[in-house]
Design a protein around this motif. Structure first.
Motif, PDB file in Angstrom:
ATOM      1  N   MET A 124      10.952  -3.182 -15.176  1.00 22.43           N
ATOM      2  CA  MET A 124      12.397  -3.264 -15.363  1.00 22.43           C
ATOM      3  C   MET A 124      12.723  -4.202 -16.523  1.00 22.43           C
ATOM      4  N   SER A 125      13.796  -3.887 -17.206  1.00 24.55           N
ATOM      5  CA  SER A 125      14.302  -4.759 -18.247  1.00 24.55           C
ATOM      6  C   SER A 125      15.065  -5.900 -17.581  1.00 24.55           C
ATOM      7  N   PRO A 126      15.008  -7.111 -18.141  1.00 24.24           N
ATOM      8  CA  PRO A 126      15.790  -8.214 -17.586  1.00 24.24           C
ATOM      9  C   PRO A 126      17.291  -7.913 -17.585  1.00 24.24           C
ATOM     10  N   MET A 127      17.725  -6.990 -18.406  1.00 21.42           N
ATOM     11  CA  MET A 127      19.137  -6.633 -18.489  1.00 21.42           C
ATOM     12  C   MET A 127      19.501  -5.533 -17.483  1.00 21.42           C
ATOM     13  N   GLU A 128      18.491  -4.924 -16.858  1.00 15.79           N
ATOM     14  CA  GLU A 128      18.728  -3.822 -15.936  1.00 15.79           C
ATOM     15  C   GLU A 128      19.219  -4.338 -14.581  1.00 15.79           C
ATOM     16  N   ARG A 129      20.186  -3.671 -14.034  1.00 16.18           N
ATOM     17  CA  ARG A 129      20.712  -4.020 -12.723  1.00 16.18           C
ATOM     18  C   ARG A 129      19.750  -3.485 -11.666  1.00 16.18           C
ATOM     19  N   SER A 130      19.523  -4.269 -10.616  1.00 17.06           N
ATOM     20  CA  SER A 130      18.638  -3.819  -9.549  1.00 17.06           C
ATOM     21  C   SER A 130      19.100  -4.390  -8.217  1.00 17.06           C
ATOM     22  N   VAL A 131      18.628  -3.765  -7.157  1.00 18.19           N
ATOM     23  CA  VAL A 131      18.911  -4.238  -5.811  1.00 18.19           C
ATOM     24  C   VAL A 131      17.668  -4.918  -5.258  1.00 18.19           C
ATOM     25  N   VAL A 132      17.866  -5.702  -4.229  1.00 15.42           N
ATOM     26  CA  VAL A 132      16.749  -6.289  -3.507  1.00 15.42           C
ATOM     27  C   VAL A 132      16.893  -5.919  -2.042  1.00 15.42           C
ATOM     28  N   PRO A 133      15.796  -5.750  -1.354  1.00 19.43           N
ATOM     29  CA  PRO A 133      14.443  -5.938  -1.855  1.00 19.43           C
ATOM     30  C   PRO A 133      13.968  -4.758  -2.702  1.00 19.43           C
ATOM     31  N   GLN A 134      13.032  -5.041  -3.572  1.00 20.85           N
ATOM     32  CA  GLN A 134      12.278  -4.025  -4.291  1.00 20.85           C
ATOM     33  C   GLN A 134      10.930  -3.976  -3.583  1.00 20.85           C
ATOM     34  N   ILE A 135      10.533  -2.801  -3.122  1.00 18.64           N
ATOM     35  CA  ILE A 135       9.316  -2.693  -2.319  1.00 18.64           C
ATOM     36  C   ILE A 135       8.337  -1.735  -2.978  1.00 18.64           C
ATOM     37  N   VAL A 136       7.086  -2.190  -3.092  1.00 18.56           N
ATOM     38  CA  VAL A 136       6.001  -1.390  -3.646  1.00 18.56           C
ATOM     39  C   VAL A 136       4.935  -1.267  -2.549  1.00 18.56           C
ATOM     40  N   TRP A 137       4.544  -0.034  -2.262  1.00 22.72           N
ATOM     41  CA  TRP A 137       3.469   0.227  -1.298  1.00 22.72           C
ATOM     42  C   TRP A 137       2.201   0.546  -2.072  1.00 22.72           C
ATOM     43  N   ILE A 138       1.118  -0.147  -1.724  1.00 21.76           N
ATOM     44  CA  ILE A 138      -0.158  -0.015  -2.429  1.00 21.76           C
ATOM     45  C   ILE A 138      -1.222   0.339  -1.401  1.00 21.76           C
ATOM     46  N   ASP A 139      -2.012   1.378  -1.676  1.00 25.17           N
ATOM     47  CA  ASP A 139      -3.022   1.797  -0.711  1.00 25.17           C
ATOM     48  C   ASP A 139      -4.264   0.907  -0.770  1.00 25.17           C
ATOM     49  N   LYS A 140      -5.228   1.188   0.074  1.00 21.55           N
ATOM     50  CA  LYS A 140      -6.425   0.358   0.198  1.00 21.55           C
ATOM     51  C   LYS A 140      -7.258   0.312  -1.074  1.00 21.55           C
ATOM     52  N   LYS A 141      -7.100   1.317  -1.931  1.00 18.77           N
ATOM     53  CA  LYS A 141      -7.846   1.359  -3.193  1.00 18.77           C
ATOM     54  C   LYS A 141      -7.094   0.696  -4.338  1.00 18.77           C
ATOM     55  N   GLY A 142      -5.898   0.174  -4.055  1.00 25.27           N
ATOM     56  CA  GLY A 142      -5.118  -0.501  -5.093  1.00 25.27           C
ATOM     57  C   GLY A 142      -4.217   0.425  -5.875  1.00 25.27           C
ATOM     58  N   VAL A 143      -3.961   1.627  -5.347  1.00 25.14           N
ATOM     59  CA  VAL A 143      -3.109   2.607  -6.024  1.00 25.14           C
ATOM     60  C   VAL A 143      -1.690   2.526  -5.462  1.00 25.14           C
ATOM     61  N   VAL A 144      -0.707   2.502  -6.360  1.00 22.78           N
ATOM     62  CA  VAL A 144       0.697   2.456  -5.952  1.00 22.78           C
ATOM     63  C   VAL A 144       1.077   3.811  -5.356  1.00 22.78           C
ATOM     64  N   ARG A 145       1.576   3.802  -4.126  1.00 24.28           N
ATOM     65  CA  ARG A 145       1.968   5.031  -3.430  1.00 24.28           C
ATOM     66  C   ARG A 145       3.473   5.226  -3.368  1.00 24.28           C
ATOM     67  N   SER A 146       4.230   4.147  -3.504  1.00 27.49           N
ATOM     68  CA  SER A 146       5.687   4.233  -3.472  1.00 27.49           C
ATOM     69  C   SER A 146       6.256   2.980  -4.122  1.00 27.49           C
ATOM     70  N   GLN A 147       7.374   3.168  -4.815  1.00 24.93           N
ATOM     71  CA  GLN A 147       8.078   2.030  -5.406  1.00 24.93           C
ATOM     72  C   GLN A 147       9.566   2.308  -5.359  1.00 24.93           C
ATOM     73  N   THR A 148      10.317   1.335  -4.861  1.00 27.29           N
ATOM     74  CA  THR A 148      11.766   1.449  -4.830  1.00 27.29           C
ATOM     75  C   THR A 148      12.292   1.523  -6.260  1.00 27.29           C
ATOM     76  N   PRO A 149      13.191   2.473  -6.564  1.00 30.10           N
ATOM     77  CA  PRO A 149      13.796   2.472  -7.897  1.00 30.10           C
ATOM     78  C   PRO A 149      14.734   1.267  -8.043  1.00 30.10           C
ATOM     79  N   PRO A 150      15.041   0.863  -9.266  1.00 24.92           N
ATOM     80  CA  PRO A 150      15.855  -0.334  -9.471  1.00 24.92           C
ATOM     81  C   PRO A 150      17.134  -0.382  -8.645  1.00 24.92           C
ATOM     82  N   LEU A 151      17.839   0.729  -8.524  1.00 21.71           N
ATOM     83  CA  LEU A 151      19.092   0.721  -7.773  1.00 21.71           C
ATOM     84  C   LEU A 151      18.906   1.123  -6.311  1.00 21.71           C
ATOM     85  N   GLY A 152      17.643   1.187  -5.884  1.00 27.39           N
ATOM     86  CA  GLY A 152      17.360   1.452  -4.485  1.00 27.39           C
ATOM     87  C   GLY A 152      17.319   2.927  -4.144  1.00 27.39           C
TER      88      GLY A 152
END
Length: 165
Positions: A124-152
């Motif tokens: 994300m850009s520091p100028m980009e609006r975002s919501v919290v929480p931002q959640i990233v799900w990572i599997d056992k192998k270290g691969v990102v499986r899901s990521q909340t978009p900036p606006l949720g």
């Protein structure tokens, strides 16, 4: 001429920032989480577990509630390899983390990181609006499986979705 160089440098920085971003289906970038006891831990040290990486604001009611729900899931699924991690990135987060832990009764690691590091990780850009929480799900192998978009995305912020992960 100077203006052109400044714009080119800004564009290059944005490209580099996006290149380091967590992208669904790709290995998670490295991330350094700082803790109030002065220690630091790399995200990669949790490889082999399903990681719920929550970027929170300690004063956010949604973050507080979601941390309590995630804590319940941790009690249930922790022995099966589920590892939640919360990273506060609001102003004075390092000073507010202990109160957040007390308030939410979090039994999982809650640390903090500078906003620039979080923005870079999330792409994300520091100028980009975002919501919290931002959640990233990572599997056992270290691969990102899901990521909340900036606006949720309401679907990605539901306990039923979290259980599926």
């Amino acid at each position: 001429m100077l203006r052109s160089l400044a714009l080119a440098a800004l564009a290059a920085g944005a490209v580099l920032q996006c290149a380091a971003a967590a992208e669904v289906g790709k290995p998670s970038p490295e991330f350094d989480i700082r803790y109030n006891d002065g220690s630091q831990k790399l995200l990669s040290s949790f490889r082999g577990k399903v990681v719920c990486l929550m970027f929170i604001h300690t004063t956010c009611p949604h973050c507080q509630h979601d941390s309590q729900v995630i804590n319940q899931l941790y009690q249930q699924y922790g022995p099966k390899g589920f590892q939640p991690l919360a990273v506060a990135w609001n102003e004075m987060a390092n000073m507010l983390v202990p109160d957040f832990i007390r308030l939410t009764n979090a039994t999982f690691p809650v640390g903090f990181a500078p906003r620039d590091d979080v923005d870079t990780y999330l792409g994300m850009s520091p100028m980009e609006r975002s919501v919290v929480p931002q959640i990233v799900w990572i599997d056992k192998k270290g691969v990102v499986r899901s990521q909340t978009p900036p606006l949720g995305d309401e679907k990605l912020l539901q306990a039923s979705f979290w259980r599926e992960q």
